[in-house]
Design an enzyme around this catalytic site. Structure first.
Site, PDB file in Angstrom:
ATOM      1  N   CYS A 382       0.942  -1.230  -0.170  1.00 33.43           N
ATOM      2  CA  CYS A 382      -0.173   0.102   0.013  1.00 33.43           C
ATOM      3  C   CYS A 382       0.858   1.093  -0.149  1.00 33.43           C
ATOM      4  CB  CYS A 382      -1.023  -0.060   1.122  1.00 33.43           C
ATOM      5  SG  CYS A 382      -2.335   0.872   0.758  1.00 33.43           S
ATOM      6  N   HIS A 508      -3.845  -4.923   0.365  1.00 31.64           N
ATOM      7  CA  HIS A 508      -3.227  -5.622   1.535  1.00 31.64           C
ATOM      8  C   HIS A 508      -3.078  -7.046   1.640  1.00 31.64           C
ATOM      9  CE1 HIS A 508      -2.747  -1.833   3.962  1.00 31.64           C
ATOM     10  NE2 HIS A 508      -3.832  -1.629   3.016  1.00 31.64           N
ATOM     11  N   GLU A 510      -1.495  -9.114   3.298  1.00 31.46           N
ATOM     12  CA  GLU A 510      -1.570  -9.789   4.579  1.00 31.46           C
ATOM     13  C   GLU A 510      -2.708 -10.015   5.214  1.00 31.46           C
ATOM     14  OE1 GLU A 510      -0.969  -6.717   4.081  1.00 31.46           O
ATOM     15  OE2 GLU A 510      -1.549  -5.250   5.622  1.00 31.46           O
TER      16      GLU A 510
HETATM   17  N1  GLN Z   1      -2.145   6.521   2.575  1.00 35.13           N
HETATM   18  C1  GLN Z   1      -2.386   5.854   1.480  1.00 35.13           C
HETATM   19  C2  GLN Z   1      -3.620   5.895   0.871  1.00 35.13           C
HETATM   20  O1  GLN Z   1      -4.374   6.295   1.648  1.00 35.13           O
HETATM   21  C3  GLN Z   1      -2.090   4.522   1.779  1.00 35.13           C
HETATM   22  C4  GLN Z   1      -2.748   3.572   2.510  1.00 35.13           C
HETATM   23  C5  GLN Z   1      -2.277   2.364   3.380  1.00 35.13           C
HETATM   24  O2  GLN Z   1      -1.089   2.178   3.391  1.00 35.13           O
HETATM   25  N2  GLN Z   1      -3.115   1.595   3.839  1.00 35.13           N
HETATM   26  O3  GLN Z   1      -3.639   5.744  -0.298  1.00 35.13           O
END
Ligand code: GLN
Length: 545
Positions: A382, A508, A510
């Site tokens: 992310c 994600h 994970e």
């Molecule tokens: N802050 C970033 C976004 O909103 C990444 C979010 C995250 O790592 N879950 O796109």
């Protein structure tokens, strides 16, 4: 109709109610029962999505896009079945529903009160999953500790449910601490007696006592606990401290917890479940043949729970490689171009963590520059993937102030930008791009190789994305988009094929790694780290020779 098991906690918090619930569920599942687990959290936030990870640990996201408590992660990792919005309820959500109904005039002029209106809403939600026909047993974990003011409406609801249903349809397991006093060289039962008394004051008698202890309970102690806490002798279950949370189901099986539960619920005990796969996994965790050290670069590293699912996915991915993964937390705020070699040079791989906001961002970018240039296996999740894009833009494409508009709205090179659908969003809670989305993988890519498929689905939690107007420049210079959403073409994965192992994902992974299905991207990273380590070591040896 489903049967209901409730899990309450006494004496202290952090006793591992979630792990107990997940372990018991695992044993019941292995005996052929369809089991799910839900968690009721007494805090006022509507969900943990707006909570700082320092407050609450990781926010776990379900397939259907609910932002939930991290215990749901344990449920999924143990049971290998997805949870949903209905599996996590907070006081905030309960009140929100009741207040909305009040505004609609649904209470017809009545005074709205904790009893019956709040407790009725809790009851409706507690029974909901059991009425779906999908489950034989629903385990409900009640957050907090008995005696907390906030937990009171939940225990009262539990009392009412017990009163309304038949005796064999519900069961209360009370998890408690038996402290060991070093000076007296003794385990003490008094705190447990008090917490059971507290529970009984509200009208709930526990059926089963689950005793967390660092020393084995003697027969005399079990007898004493049973007598003074008013439970059967064989309903005192010992839950000793163990080296791995994945050993807990086996400990409970040894205590015959599953058999006791099934007898009390008047359900057939059947044949003991087959836990061969589980045992093999635990054996791999306990007896690794090799080890690697992987850096976890993030800004919440002081608190393990902030990256809970990542740590667990490393355990799964390690076991599938017969390897132990030493996760070395590295504070993103501490890294810069000058000390990157010193902080990261000894690592066999680096994972750059998800996150929000500016703090520590330059350290993440510096870490990625170092691993990219030094061929160290890299995995970005992310925000970690977004940082990989920013780093590439700045240092390979020469876009010196390239950034995400989350950090610098005025950058000349907004390589990461807010998603179109997010621009009109004003409210913070539950409004990110959340939950499962499809992704198509490029033939011949590392991702396709690891997943063994061209079509996948993964869970998301973000507002920003790769800015597709720059894609040609990136691909011409060697950073390739290898995963895209089939509907809107959002870039979900980037790779650098010229690097031995460099992959960043917008989602994600994970969250989907389980004991039965370790996530391919974690298995892949550990494998790459093992290869890097053996190559690196032999080349070091060659230099020495
Ligand atoms: N802050 C970033 C976004 O909103 C990444 C979010 C995250 O790592 N879950 O796109």
């Amino acid at each position: 109709m489903a049967k209901y098991i409730f899990v309450t906690g006494g004496v202290t918090s952090s006793l591992g109610k979630g792990i107990f619930a997940a372990s018991l569920a695992k044993l019941l599942q292995s005996r052929g029962y369809r089991v799910t687990i839900q968690k009721f959290d007494p805090y006022i936030n509507v969900d943990p999505g707006t909570l700082n990870p320092y407050e609450h640990g990781e926010c776990y996201v379900t397939e259907d896009g609910a932002e939930t408590d991290l215990d749901l992660g344990h449920y999924e990792r143990f049971l290998d079945i997805p949870t949903s919005q209905a599996n996590n309820v907070t006081t905030g959500r309960v009140y929100q529903t009741v207040i909305n109904k009040e505004r609609e005039g649904a209470f017809l002029g009545k005074t709205v009160q904790v009893i019956p209106h709040i407790t009725d809403e809790i009851k409706r939600r507690m029974l909901l999953l059991g009425q779906s026909g999908e489950y034989d047993i629903v385990i409900t974990e009640i957050g907090g500790t008995v005696g907390d003011i906030e937990a009171l409406p939940y225990i009262e609801t539990l009392r009412q449910i017990r009163w309304e249903l038949e005796e064999h349809e519900t069961l209360v397991c009370h998890l408690t601490l038996i402290p060991y006093l070093k000076s007296a060289k003794e385990l003490k039962t008094k705190p447990t007696q008090h917490s059971v008394k507290e529970l009984q004051t509200i009208g709930v008698r526990p059926d089963i006592l689950v005793c967390r202890t660092e020393m084995p309970l003697t027969d005399d102690m079990r007898k004493k606990l049973a007598l003074f806490c008013n439970v059967d002798r064989n309903s005192v279950i010992q839950a000793m401290d163990v080296d791995s949370i994945y050993a807990v189901p086996l400990e409970l099986q040894r205590e015959k917890a599953d058999e006791t539960v099934l007898k009390k619920l008047q359900l057939p005990i059947g044949t003991p479940g087959n836990l061969d796969k589980w045992n093999k996994f635990l054996n791999d965790v306990r007896n690794p043949k090799s080890e690697v050290t992987i850096g976890l670069v993030g800004k919440y590293i002081e608190l393990q729970d902030a990256y809970k699912s990542i740590h667990e996915a490393f355990i799964h991915g390690g076991a599938s490689n017969h390897a132990k993964v030493n996760v070395e937390p590295i504070h993103s705020e501490s890294i810069d171009d000058n000390n990157a070699a010193q902080l990261l040079g000894h690592l066999d791989g680096v994972l750059v963590a998800p996150g929000f906001g500016n703090r520590g961002i330059e350290g993440k970018i510096a870490a990625i520059k170092y691993v990219r240039e030094n061929n160290i296996p890299f995995f970005g999740i992310c925000l970690g993937m977004q940082c990989a894009v920013i780093e590439f833009a700045r240092n390979v494409l020469g876009m010196s102030d390239a950034h995400s508009t989350e950090m610098n709205p005025k950058t000349a090179y907004p390589v990461i930008d807010m998603m179109e659908e997010q621009r009109k969003v004003k409210k913070k809670g539950g409004t990110m791009r959340l939950g499962a989305y499809k992704c198509d993988l490029k033939k011949g890519s590392l991702a396709e190789h690891l997943y063994g498929s061209e079509h996948i689905s993964e869970r998301h939690r973000h507002r920003f994305e790769f800015n597709n107007t720059f894609i040609e420049k990136f691909e011409n210079a060697g950073m390739i988009a290898t995963g895209r959403n089939p509907d809107n073409k959002l870039v979900e994965i980037v790779e650098i094929p010229a690097h031995p192992y460099f992959i960043g994902v917008q989602y994600h992974p994970e969250l989907k790694s389980t004991v039965d299905h370790p996530h391919p991207l974690f298995t892949g990273l550990v494998k790459a780290a093992l290869e890097y380590k053996s190559k690196h070591k032999s080349s070091k040896k060659a230099v020495l020779n």
